[in-house]
Write an enzyme that holds these catalytic residues in place. Structure first.
Site, PDB file in Angstrom:
ATOM      1  N   HIS A 154     -64.222 -30.512 -16.240  1.00 43.97           N
ATOM      2  CA  HIS A 154     -63.131 -30.008 -17.084  1.00 43.97           C
ATOM      3  C   HIS A 154     -61.919 -30.933 -16.991  1.00 43.97           C
ATOM      4  O   HIS A 154     -61.449 -31.468 -17.980  1.00 43.97           O
ATOM      5  CB  HIS A 154     -62.756 -28.564 -16.753  1.00 43.97           C
ATOM      6  CG  HIS A 154     -61.731 -27.980 -17.695  1.00 43.97           C
ATOM      7  ND1 HIS A 154     -60.380 -28.075 -17.452  1.00 43.97           N
ATOM      8  CD2 HIS A 154     -61.862 -27.313 -18.853  1.00 43.97           C
ATOM      9  CE1 HIS A 154     -59.714 -27.490 -18.440  1.00 43.97           C
ATOM     10  NE2 HIS A 154     -60.591 -27.015 -19.301  1.00 43.97           N
TER      11      HIS A 154
ATOM     12  N   ASP B 145     -62.005 -26.429 -29.481  1.00 44.55           N
ATOM     13  CA  ASP B 145     -61.395 -25.348 -28.713  1.00 44.55           C
ATOM     14  C   ASP B 145     -60.173 -24.815 -29.461  1.00 44.55           C
ATOM     15  O   ASP B 145     -60.220 -23.782 -30.108  1.00 44.55           O
ATOM     16  CB  ASP B 145     -61.005 -25.841 -27.310  1.00 44.55           C
ATOM     17  CG  ASP B 145     -60.315 -24.763 -26.476  1.00 44.55           C
ATOM     18  OD1 ASP B 145     -60.310 -23.585 -26.907  1.00 44.55           O
ATOM     19  OD2 ASP B 145     -59.797 -25.072 -25.395  1.00 44.55           O
TER      20      ASP B 145
ATOM     21  N   THR C 217     -61.605 -18.501 -19.837  1.00 44.98           N
ATOM     22  CA  THR C 217     -60.424 -19.059 -19.191  1.00 44.98           C
ATOM     23  C   THR C 217     -60.475 -18.844 -17.690  1.00 44.98           C
ATOM     24  O   THR C 217     -61.100 -17.891 -17.207  1.00 44.98           O
ATOM     25  CB  THR C 217     -59.150 -18.394 -19.767  1.00 44.98           C
ATOM     26  OG1 THR C 217     -58.006 -18.831 -19.034  1.00 44.98           O
ATOM     27  CG2 THR C 217     -59.213 -16.882 -19.677  1.00 44.98           C
ATOM     28  N   CYS C 218     -59.794 -19.729 -16.977  1.00 44.53           N
ATOM     29  CA  CYS C 218     -59.634 -19.560 -15.532  1.00 44.53           C
ATOM     30  C   CYS C 218     -58.871 -18.279 -15.221  1.00 44.53           C
ATOM     31  O   CYS C 218     -58.960 -17.744 -14.115  1.00 44.53           O
ATOM     32  CB  CYS C 218     -58.901 -20.754 -14.958  1.00 44.53           C
ATOM     33  SG  CYS C 218     -57.328 -21.091 -15.791  1.00 44.53           S
TER      34      CYS C 218
END
Length: 414
Positions: free
Chosen positions: A194, A307, A360-361
């Site tokens: 990432h 994205d 998402t984190c």
């Protein structure tokens, strides 16, 4: 199996809410936080603690089914819903949504999910985070009522036609992109790292030189640390539109740069997510479409991942229909109800576009487990290891849930 009560609890997510606009305008790191003032509505700081809401359905036999409402790290940016704070939304869930849930029979997921995903209050749709968590809880409830895994419920109700098994796991490094890459390689993650390349000066370089150096280091690190010659992870790097910034979205210069990146990554496959941000959906689609086509024509083996501005199910359809990227991230919280995630992943597969079950984190262990079931049931090309940016925790949650589902499905088939 009926729902007899609904209970909500506030929670923390696995990461933070970050004001992306403020960061792009130059907010710099100060330890683990950022300097400067926020610019996006609702933020009290450029970085603040992520929040979630667990929606728990009490079933008539005493079981509890639950899902977690959560929103992405960069809330309020790129056309997304505003910042999601538990204190603002628990009262809304208890007042308007809980009464609609109590008394429902959990016989089928799809119809119930669509009902609550489309629900409105005073003419407005529910926040994507609420739709996300409520539909997770409904899938878990139907799973418990039918005594099967959530993956099997999705596979059966949507007729996905896939064999439930392992799919590639994509790990994310956060800013510690060197040490965390080592963790990924040691654990054999399928897709890495990432990278969080969201700043030109510190991470990309004004000529892209810092990213080239990092990709070269990453390739060499994989080749030196890998446990087997058969371990060849895909290199997937999110650049948050910064490549477009340094080349002023000049297609020829970007194509030339991708040729350099391809060489730096070889023999590993390289994906670049979000190469540019055109600040508007149609312009973003057209730019990604043209870049993807040019790279294919030039036989440059760098895959493009969409994205930003590809947020909703309708956006995914729009980008997939126009081949605007080799892979589309289905950013699960942004789509609201997980029924939309399912439909989007299946649509990508139908169109021959890479179906990336992302997110998402800034989610929770629960939303990660449920998304893993969905990704497996839909035959996604990859699933994000989440939440958090520490690698180990997110990889553990997704990997172990995947293995549990496979073991249970295999037991049932015997």
């Amino acid at each position: 199996m009926k729902i007899i009560d609904v209970v909500c609890s506030s929670g923390r997510t696995g990461f933070y809410f970050d004001d992306q606009r403020a960061i792009k305008k130059g907010a710099s790191h100060d330890g683990f936080t950022y300097t400067g003032e926020p610019v996006t509505e609702g933020f009290k700081a450029v970085r603040q603690a992520g929040e979630s809401i667990s929606v728990m359905l009490i079933l008539e036999d005493g079981q509890v089914a639950y899902g977690d409402c959560a929103a992405v790290q960069y809330s309020g940016a790129g056309g997304r819903d505003p910042l999601f704070l538990a204190s603002d939304f628990i009262p809304l869930i208890e007042k308007y949504i809980a009464p609609e849930l109590i008394g429902l029979e959990l016989t089928s997921f799809k119809g119930l999910a669509e009902r609550f995903d489309r629900m409105t209050i005073d003419g407005k749709r529910l926040h994507t985070a609420i739709r996300y968590g409520v539909t997770q809880a409904l899938l878990d409830g139907v799973s418990k009522a039918k005594k099967m895994t959530m993956a099997e419920v999705v596979k059966d109700e949507y007729n996905t036609g896939v064999t439930i098994g392992r799919i590639p796991i994509f790990t994310q490094s956060g800013d510690d992109r060197y040490n965390n890459s080592d963790k990924m390689i040691i654990k054999g993650a399928d897709v890495i790292p990432h990278g969080l390349i969201n700043n030109v000066a510190e991470k990309l370089g004004y000529h892209g030189e810092l990213l080239v150096e990092y990709v070269s280091w990453l390739r060499n690190r994989v080749l030196s640390l890998r446990y087997s010659e058969n371990y060849n992870p895909v290199l997937h790097i999110d650049v948050y539109g910064t490549i477009g910034i340094i080349f002023e979205n000049n297609l020829e210069k970007m194509v030339d740069y991708f040729r350099v990146l391809e060489k730096a990554a070889s023999p590993l496959t390289l994906r670049i997510e979000g190469p540019m941000d055109m600040e508007e959906r149609e312009k973003q689609m057209l730019a990604l479409k043209e870049l993807t086509q040019r790279l294919q024509e030039e036989s440059i083996k760098v895959e493009i991942v969409a994205d930003e501005w590809c947020n909703t199910y309708e956006d995914v359809v729009y980008f997939a229909d126009n081949n605007a990227g080799d892979m589309l991230q289905v950013k699960t919280p942004d789509l609201g109800g997980i029924n939309n995630t399912i439909e989007a992943l299946l649509y990508c597969r139908e169109k021959g576009v890479g179906a990336y079950c992302g997110g998402t984190c800034n989610e929770t262990n629960r939303s990660a487990e449920i998304c893993t079931n969905i990704a497996m049931a839909c035959g996604a090309a990859q699933v994000l290891a989440k939440p958090g940016m520490g690698v180990d925790e997110g990889f553990m949650i997704v990997n172990n849930e995947m293995n549990r589902v496979i073991a249970l499905v295999n037991r049932r088939s015997k």
